[in-house]
Design a protein around this motif. Structure first.
Motif, PDB file in Angstrom:
ATOM      1  N   MET A   1       0.838  -1.156   0.000  1.00  0.00           N
ATOM      2  CA  MET A   1       0.000   0.000   0.000  1.00  0.00           C
ATOM      3  C   MET A   1       0.893   1.232   0.000  1.00  0.00           C
ATOM      4  O   MET A   1       1.821   1.318   0.798  1.00  0.00           O
ATOM      5  CB  MET A   1      -0.883   0.012   1.238  1.00  0.00           C
ATOM      6  N   THR A   2       0.594   2.173  -0.848  1.00  0.00           N
ATOM      7  CA  THR A   2       1.289   3.452  -0.885  1.00  0.00           C
ATOM      8  C   THR A   2       0.239   4.543  -0.681  1.00  0.00           C
ATOM      9  O   THR A   2      -0.812   4.520  -1.320  1.00  0.00           O
ATOM     10  CB  THR A   2       2.009   3.642  -2.229  1.00  0.00           C
ATOM     11  N   TYR A   3       0.532   5.474   0.209  1.00  0.00           N
ATOM     12  CA  TYR A   3      -0.451   6.499   0.556  1.00  0.00           C
ATOM     13  C   TYR A   3       0.253   7.737   1.111  1.00  0.00           C
ATOM     14  O   TYR A   3       1.440   7.702   1.424  1.00  0.00           O
ATOM     15  CB  TYR A   3      -1.470   5.953   1.569  1.00  0.00           C
TER      16      TYR A   3
ATOM     17  N   THR B   1      -8.938  -0.630   4.684  1.00  0.00           N
ATOM     18  CA  THR B   1      -8.745  -0.421   3.259  1.00  0.00           C
ATOM     19  C   THR B   1      -9.141  -1.691   2.530  1.00  0.00           C
ATOM     20  O   THR B   1      -8.633  -2.767   2.828  1.00  0.00           O
ATOM     21  CB  THR B   1      -7.270  -0.092   2.944  1.00  0.00           C
TER      22      THR B   1
END
Length: 93
Positions: free
Chosen positions: A1-3, A73
């Protein structure tokens, strides 16, 4: 996950409502910061059986990641991805 924003610290997952017993955090890293904040990346691993993947090849499935801060998520894995993965595993082009 990239955020963007702050660390989420994912700590568990469910596969269509069933807890993933093989959930593991592989790594976490912070990246560059800019106008939108800093980039955060969390790499997680969940082992799935071949039988599970074969069962989901026509409709895909959802994995829900849960973080320590309460955030959830949902990740949808489409059938086309599963089909391509299974072909690669079985040595087909």
């Amino acid at each position: 996950m990239t955020y963007f924003s702050q660390w989420r610290y994912y700590d568990s997952a469910t596969q269509e409502g069933t807890p993933a017993t093989t959930f593991k955090v592989v790594g976490r890293e912070a990246g560059a910061c800019g106008d939108r904040g800093c980039i955060f990346r969390e790499v997680v691993s969940i082992q799935l059986t071949e039988a599970f993947l074969k069962d989901k090849m026509k409709k895909g499935f959802i994995i829900t990641l849960s973080a320590k801060n309460g955030m959830k998520t949902e990740l949808y894995v489409p059938p086309q991805y599963i089909q391509g993965y299974m072909q690669a595993v079985n040595g087909f082009n």
